[in-house]
Motif scaffolding. Structure first.
Motif, PDB file in Angstrom:
ATOM      1  N   ALA A  88       0.826  -1.213   0.000  1.00 36.09           N
ATOM      2  CA  ALA A  88       0.000   0.000   0.000  1.00 36.09           C
ATOM      3  C   ALA A  88       0.858   1.260   0.000  1.00 36.09           C
ATOM      4  O   ALA A  88       0.486   2.264  -0.602  1.00 36.09           O
ATOM      5  CB  ALA A  88      -0.926  -0.014   1.212  1.00 36.09           C
ATOM      6  N   ARG A  89       1.993   1.185   0.637  1.00 38.96           N
ATOM      7  CA  ARG A  89       2.878   2.357   0.708  1.00 38.96           C
ATOM      8  C   ARG A  89       3.739   2.508  -0.528  1.00 38.96           C
ATOM      9  O   ARG A  89       4.029   3.625  -0.968  1.00 38.96           O
ATOM     10  CB  ARG A  89       3.782   2.258   1.939  1.00 38.96           C
ATOM     11  CG  ARG A  89       3.065   2.433   3.260  1.00 38.96           C
ATOM     12  CD  ARG A  89       3.991   2.970   4.325  1.00 38.96           C
ATOM     13  NE  ARG A  89       4.413   4.343   4.056  1.00 38.96           N
ATOM     14  CZ  ARG A  89       5.331   4.999   4.761  1.00 38.96           C
ATOM     15  NH1 ARG A  89       5.942   4.400   5.764  1.00 38.96           N
ATOM     16  NH2 ARG A  89       5.654   6.246   4.467  1.00 38.96           N
ATOM     17  N   SER A  95       3.491  -4.410  -7.342  1.00 32.45           N
ATOM     18  CA  SER A  95       3.744  -4.968  -8.674  1.00 32.45           C
ATOM     19  C   SER A  95       4.628  -6.204  -8.599  1.00 32.45           C
ATOM     20  O   SER A  95       4.395  -7.192  -9.316  1.00 32.45           O
ATOM     21  CB  SER A  95       4.412  -3.908  -9.569  1.00 32.45           C
ATOM     22  OG  SER A  95       3.578  -2.779  -9.720  1.00 32.45           O
ATOM     23  N   LEU A  96       5.625  -6.172  -7.719  1.00 34.06           N
ATOM     24  CA  LEU A  96       6.530  -7.316  -7.583  1.00 34.06           C
ATOM     25  C   LEU A  96       5.826  -8.529  -6.980  1.00 34.06           C
ATOM     26  O   LEU A  96       6.123  -9.679  -7.330  1.00 34.06           O
ATOM     27  CB  LEU A  96       7.733  -6.927  -6.712  1.00 34.06           C
ATOM     28  CG  LEU A  96       8.741  -5.950  -7.333  1.00 34.06           C
ATOM     29  CD1 LEU A  96       9.771  -5.515  -6.295  1.00 34.06           C
ATOM     30  CD2 LEU A  96       9.437  -6.582  -8.539  1.00 34.06           C
ATOM     31  N   GLN A 144      -6.780  -4.186   0.034  1.00 38.82           N
ATOM     32  CA  GLN A 144      -8.008  -3.503  -0.402  1.00 38.82           C
ATOM     33  C   GLN A 144      -8.496  -2.533   0.666  1.00 38.82           C
ATOM     34  O   GLN A 144      -8.936  -1.426   0.351  1.00 38.82           O
ATOM     35  CB  GLN A 144      -9.097  -4.526  -0.726  1.00 38.82           C
ATOM     36  CG  GLN A 144      -8.871  -5.291  -2.015  1.00 38.82           C
ATOM     37  CD  GLN A 144      -9.969  -6.306  -2.280  1.00 38.82           C
ATOM     38  OE1 GLN A 144     -10.791  -6.590  -1.406  1.00 38.82           O
ATOM     39  NE2 GLN A 144      -9.972  -6.879  -3.465  1.00 38.82           N
ATOM     40  N   GLY A 145      -8.435  -2.970   1.925  1.00 34.89           N
ATOM     41  CA  GLY A 145      -8.856  -2.096   3.012  1.00 34.89           C
ATOM     42  C   GLY A 145      -7.988  -0.853   3.119  1.00 34.89           C
ATOM     43  O   GLY A 145      -8.495   0.253   3.334  1.00 34.89           O
ATOM     44  N   LEU A 146      -6.688  -1.025   2.964  1.00 31.26           N
ATOM     45  CA  LEU A 146      -5.773   0.121   3.038  1.00 31.26           C
ATOM     46  C   LEU A 146      -5.994   1.091   1.888  1.00 31.26           C
ATOM     47  O   LEU A 146      -5.994   2.310   2.072  1.00 31.26           O
ATOM     48  CB  LEU A 146      -4.324  -0.373   3.035  1.00 31.26           C
ATOM     49  CG  LEU A 146      -3.865  -1.126   4.291  1.00 31.26           C
ATOM     50  CD1 LEU A 146      -2.506  -1.758   4.054  1.00 31.26           C
ATOM     51  CD2 LEU A 146      -3.813  -0.185   5.493  1.00 31.26           C
ATOM     52  N   LYS A 166       0.832   6.969  13.770  1.00 35.87           N
ATOM     53  CA  LYS A 166      -0.447   7.418  14.338  1.00 35.87           C
ATOM     54  C   LYS A 166      -1.569   7.321  13.307  1.00 35.87           C
ATOM     55  O   LYS A 166      -2.715   7.004  13.641  1.00 35.87           O
ATOM     56  CB  LYS A 166      -0.317   8.844  14.850  1.00 35.87           C
ATOM     57  CG  LYS A 166       0.540   8.958  16.124  1.00 35.87           C
ATOM     58  CD  LYS A 166       0.562  10.369  16.648  1.00 35.87           C
ATOM     59  CE  LYS A 166       1.351  10.449  17.957  1.00 35.87           C
ATOM     60  NZ  LYS A 166       1.394  11.815  18.502  1.00 35.87           N
ATOM     61  N   GLN A 167      -1.250   7.623  12.048  1.00 34.78           N
ATOM     62  CA  GLN A 167      -2.251   7.472  10.990  1.00 34.78           C
ATOM     63  C   GLN A 167      -2.710   6.015  10.893  1.00 34.78           C
ATOM     64  O   GLN A 167      -3.905   5.742  10.718  1.00 34.78           O
ATOM     65  CB  GLN A 167      -1.669   7.919   9.647  1.00 34.78           C
ATOM     66  CG  GLN A 167      -1.459   9.411   9.510  1.00 34.78           C
ATOM     67  CD  GLN A 167      -0.978   9.793   8.127  1.00 34.78           C
ATOM     68  OE1 GLN A 167      -1.364   9.198   7.130  1.00 34.78           O
ATOM     69  NE2 GLN A 167      -0.111  10.805   8.060  1.00 34.78           N
ATOM     70  N   PHE A 168      -1.755   5.097  11.027  1.00 32.17           N
ATOM     71  CA  PHE A 168      -2.090   3.677  10.921  1.00 32.17           C
ATOM     72  C   PHE A 168      -3.013   3.242  12.062  1.00 32.17           C
ATOM     73  O   PHE A 168      -4.000   2.531  11.838  1.00 32.17           O
ATOM     74  CB  PHE A 168      -0.809   2.841  10.931  1.00 32.17           C
ATOM     75  CG  PHE A 168      -1.049   1.367  10.726  1.00 32.17           C
ATOM     76  CD1 PHE A 168      -1.336   0.865   9.469  1.00 32.17           C
ATOM     77  CD2 PHE A 168      -1.017   0.490  11.799  1.00 32.17           C
ATOM     78  CE1 PHE A 168      -1.574  -0.493   9.280  1.00 32.17           C
ATOM     79  CE2 PHE A 168      -1.252  -0.863  11.624  1.00 32.17           C
ATOM     80  CZ  PHE A 168      -1.531  -1.345  10.356  1.00 32.17           C
ATOM     81  N   VAL A 169      -2.712   3.695  13.282  1.00 37.13           N
ATOM     82  CA  VAL A 169      -3.495   3.285  14.461  1.00 37.13           C
ATOM     83  C   VAL A 169      -4.879   3.923  14.467  1.00 37.13           C
ATOM     84  O   VAL A 169      -5.887   3.253  14.726  1.00 37.13           O
ATOM     85  CB  VAL A 169      -2.741   3.619  15.755  1.00 37.13           C
ATOM     86  CG1 VAL A 169      -3.629   3.391  16.979  1.00 37.13           C
ATOM     87  CG2 VAL A 169      -1.472   2.787  15.860  1.00 37.13           C
TER      88      VAL A 169
END
Length: 256
Positions: A88-89, A95-96, A144-146, A166-169
């Motif tokens: 996602a990042r 792609s790999l 898909q969720g990310l 913090k964004q992730f949590v």
């Protein structure tokens, strides 16, 4: 349009009735066929199960398979989620990984089992096969969720200069909840089916797969059905326990 809303109690009652009807049909079919080798009755299977649980080999085989299949699932959950976050990042990682995920999703599990018999010790086969079958499900759903995360929330986080952690949590994890719960619910059953299939083909000593293979070899239909019932019950019980634990973890995170 008909109203399909039902209370949890009514749903449980309906499911219990459905199970009871299925058992009646099974019993009737066994009585009509009147051939235990081909189809053991539910009563005969329960009797066989009662004998099995008193034997030490039953519990050792159950523990042998349980810890390996659960280990494979937990490895797939952790590694699949990490790969999804990385994909996602960084688009290049997605792609790999695409050809590997596509091949795993498309290849029959029996092909992987036979190939892995060349590379792995048979007692570790169910760990790897369970892992391999679950990884694409976890990876795809978490990715898909990310990617479906609300862009406005991310823009707001950037404005307030929130760190990625913090964004992730506080943003990604709540958005991931339905995707992760769905992935775990689906993959737990697949982990058990693929793991036991690996044991049936690899026949490691002291496993459920070995006992299933012997039951088939000796045409012991009651024991075959009894072990199948054990696998279903243990799989469902572990799924319920794990999903409750996951819900509890999310509640604790939401309370932060």
């Amino acid at each position: 349009m008909m109203n399909r809303s039902k209370t949890p109690k009514r749903i449980r009652i309906e499911r219990l009735c459905a199970v009871f009807i299925a058992l009646l049909i099974w019993q009737a079919a066994a009585m009509l066929l009147n051939e235990t080798v081909l189809l053991a009755s539910p009563i005969r299977v329960v009797r066989e199960l009662g004998v099995m649980v008193t034997e030490a080999g039953f519990w050792s085989a159950l523990w042998f398979s349980f810890r390996r299949i659960v280990t494979g699932f937990m490895l797939a959950l952790s590694i699949g989620a990490v790969l999804a976050v990385a994909a996602a990042r960084f688009r290049m990682i997605e792609s790999l990984l695409w050809p590997f995920i596509s091949v795993i999703k498309s290849t029959p599990v029996a092909s992987f089992i036979i190939l892995c018999l060349i590379w792995l010790r048979v007692e570790n086969l169910s760990i790897f096969i369970s892992f391999l079958m679950v990884v694409p499900i976890i990876y795809t759903n978490v990715l898909q969720g990310l990617l479906a995360t609300d862009k406005k929330l991310l823009e707001m986080a950037n404005v307030f200069q929130l760190s990625w952690g913090k964004q992730f949590v506080y943003i990604y994890l709540p958005q991931l909840k339905p995707y992760l719960l769905s992935a775990c619910s689906l993959s737990l059953g697949i982990a058990w089916k693929s793991g036991v299939a690996a044991e049936v083909i690899g026949i490691p000593d002291g496993s459920i797969g070995e006992l299933l293979y012997k039951a088939k070899l000796y045409l012991d239909s009651p024991q075959l059905f009894a072990w199948t019932a054990v696998i279903i019950v243990v799989s469902i019980a572990f799924e319920k326990l794990f999903m409750r634990l996951l819900h509890y973890i999310y509640k604790r995170l939401e309370a932060l």
